[in-house]
Write an enzyme that holds these catalytic residues in place. Structure first.
Site, PDB file in Angstrom:
ATOM      1  N   LYS A  14       0.853  -1.203   0.000  1.00  0.00           N
ATOM      2  CA  LYS A  14       0.000   0.000   0.000  1.00  0.00           C
ATOM      3  C   LYS A  14       0.879   1.240   0.000  1.00  0.00           C
ATOM      4  CE  LYS A  14       0.950   1.187   4.492  1.00  0.00           C
ATOM      5  NZ  LYS A  14       1.672   2.360   4.943  1.00  0.00           N
ATOM      6  N   ASP A 141      -2.661  -1.788   9.919  1.00  0.00           N
ATOM      7  CA  ASP A 141      -2.657  -1.801   8.449  1.00  0.00           C
ATOM      8  C   ASP A 141      -3.147  -3.131   7.861  1.00  0.00           C
ATOM      9  OD1 ASP A 141      -1.601   0.731   8.465  1.00  0.00           O
ATOM     10  OD2 ASP A 141       0.430   0.135   7.906  1.00  0.00           O
TER      11      ASP A 141
HETATM   12  P1  ATP Z   1       3.949  -0.317   7.840  1.00  0.00           P
HETATM   13  O1  ATP Z   1       3.962   0.334   6.501  1.00  0.00           O
HETATM   14  O2  ATP Z   1       2.712  -1.160   8.087  1.00  0.00           O
HETATM   15  O3  ATP Z   1       4.304   0.568   8.966  1.00  0.00           O
HETATM   16  P2  ATP Z   1       6.500  -1.435   7.094  1.00  0.00           P
HETATM   17  O4  ATP Z   1       6.241  -1.719   5.654  1.00  0.00           O
HETATM   18  O5  ATP Z   1       7.252  -0.201   7.432  1.00  0.00           O
HETATM   19  O6  ATP Z   1       5.110  -1.439   7.851  1.00  0.00           O
HETATM   20  P3  ATP Z   1       7.199  -4.175   7.518  1.00  0.00           P
HETATM   21  O7  ATP Z   1       7.814  -4.592   6.233  1.00  0.00           O
HETATM   22  O8  ATP Z   1       5.816  -4.633   7.794  1.00  0.00           O
HETATM   23  O9  ATP Z   1       7.279  -2.605   7.730  1.00  0.00           O
HETATM   24  O10 ATP Z   1       8.200  -4.663   8.672  1.00  0.00           O
HETATM   25  C1  ATP Z   1       8.339  -4.032   9.930  1.00  0.00           C
HETATM   26  C2  ATP Z   1       9.037  -5.004  10.884  1.00  0.00           C
HETATM   27  O11 ATP Z   1       8.117  -6.048  11.191  1.00  0.00           O
HETATM   28  C3  ATP Z   1      10.246  -5.701  10.282  1.00  0.00           C
HETATM   29  O12 ATP Z   1      11.426  -4.984  10.543  1.00  0.00           O
HETATM   30  C4  ATP Z   1      10.229  -7.057  10.950  1.00  0.00           C
HETATM   31  O13 ATP Z   1      11.044  -7.058  12.106  1.00  0.00           O
HETATM   32  C5  ATP Z   1       8.790  -7.278  11.414  1.00  0.00           C
HETATM   33  N1  ATP Z   1       8.036  -8.327  10.672  1.00  0.00           N
HETATM   34  C6  ATP Z   1       7.211  -9.220  11.209  1.00  0.00           C
HETATM   35  N2  ATP Z   1       6.647  -9.999  10.280  1.00  0.00           N
HETATM   36  C7  ATP Z   1       7.130  -9.596   9.105  1.00  0.00           C
HETATM   37  C8  ATP Z   1       6.920 -10.021   7.760  1.00  0.00           C
HETATM   38  N3  ATP Z   1       6.113 -11.041   7.454  1.00  0.00           N
HETATM   39  N4  ATP Z   1       7.545  -9.343   6.796  1.00  0.00           N
HETATM   40  C9  ATP Z   1       8.354  -8.310   7.099  1.00  0.00           C
HETATM   41  N5  ATP Z   1       8.620  -7.901   8.341  1.00  0.00           N
HETATM   42  C10 ATP Z   1       8.012  -8.521   9.337  1.00  0.00           C
END
Ligand code: ATP
Length: 301
Positions: A14, A141
């Site tokens: 997203k 999210d």
């Molecule tokens: P958002 O945009 O929802 O704030 P994000 O895209 O910044 O999230 P994610 O890729 O969801 O961040 O990852 C955040 C943290 O979540 C990672 O650093 C990791 O430690 C943890 N995590 C747990 N499950 C997962 C997963 N399936 N994929 C990626 N990271 C994960």
């Protein structure tokens, strides 16, 4: 059991086309007015029967994806199993293409994907509302990753209202080295706004009209992200990436969610390709990816 031997679910990333953030509440969370758009960058989650819950992952930066029960996909499988009195005997494989910790809800996408995959594998037949309730328990999210399209999220972002979109929008995403932890970005937001009377977050009517009309120029004028200053404060180098995309002809540029991925809205697919090439040549990002949206949420393939 349904007799299926494997189920694969494709789930999109997203971008927040609006992320309005209120002041810190007594519980530490922030009220949001969050407009999500699902874009065509995908993770695929495959669920296969196994002796016990196990997670594996492939793709760029998988070394930063936890493979234990803290993985959001594993937590999703456990919650669904607990609700139906089952043991989560499943191997979840995540083919990751969404940047890790990039502000594009990759972990949330995997959670929604695992939920839909396990529901199909186990034949639990959970209703859409039950799945959405489990999603909301997993993270703000996650419900949007299930539904996709475009939606306004209120509360912590999880109370969703679908939004009408009149066309496809073309984006470029510049992937930065390393991630930014979402809680750290909110802490920086609080630090930057200390002593400031932060207004209530309100969804932009101009933005909703631009989405309805499928008007990229109007949408470019209405994009906003209240976390951008905090993300730039923690990662000042992102300013050069934003500038490089605008110089290459992007209609607008912004930090995606909590960053450090940056998002560029282009006039059309050709312009998006030009902006992506220029971003790669600028040396200000690790990769540039084009993707259009809106696209559907978690879908069995
Ligand atoms: P958002 O945009 O929802 O704030 P994000 O895209 O910044 O999230 P994610 O890729 O969801 O961040 O990852 C955040 C943290 O979540 C990672 O650093 C990791 O430690 C943890 N995590 C747990 N499950 C997962 C997963 N399936 N994929 C990626 N990271 C994960």
């Amino acid at each position: 059991m349904t007799g299926r031997s494997a189920v694969t679910v494709r789930v999109p990333a997203k971008v927040n086309v609006q992320l309005a953030v209120g002041g810190a509440r007594a519980d530490g969370f922030h009220d949001l007015a969050n407009v999500f758009l699902a874009v065509g960058l995908y993770d695929e989650v495959t669920a296969v029967p196994a002796e016990a819950l196990r997670v594996s992952a492939t793709g760029p930066d998988v070394d930063r994806v936890p493979l234990d029960r803290t993985n959001l996909a594993a937590r999703a499988a456990e919650l669904l199993a607990a609700r139906y009195g089952l043991e989560p005997r499943v191997h979840l494989h995540i083919a990751k293409d969404i940047p890790v910790a990039g502000g594009m809800a990759g972990g949330s996408a995997d959670a929604a994907g695992a939920l839909v995959a396990c529901d199909a594998l186990w034949g639990t037949g959970a209703s859409r509302d039950e799945l959405l309730a489990i999603c909301a328990e997993l993270g703000s999210d996650v419900p949007f990753s299930l539904v996709g399209g475009a939606a306004l999220g209120l509360g912590r972002g999880e109370l969703l209202t679908p939004l009408e979109v009149g066309g496809s929008f073309h984006w470029v995403f510049a992937v930065a080295d390393g991630g930014l932890a979402t809680p750290a970005v909110y802490r920086e937001f609080d630090r930057l706004n200390a002593g400031v009377d932060v207004p209530e977050p309100v969804a932009s009517e101009a933005l909703r009209a631009a989405l309805r009309a499928g008007d990229a120029v109007a949408l470019a004028g209405a994009l906003s992200n209240d976390l951008q200053a905090a993300a730039l404060s923690l990662r000042p180098s992102l300013a050069a990436t934003l500038d490089a995309g605008v110089a290459a002809g992007a209609l607008a540029a912004l930090v995606s969610g909590s960053g450090p991925t940056t998002a560029f809205l282009a006039k059309d697919a050709d312009s998006a390709a030009v902006v992506a090439a220029a971003l790669m040549a600028s040396g200000t990002c690790r990769a540039a990816r084009v993707a259009a949206g809106p696209v559907s949420g978690a879908t069995v393939v």
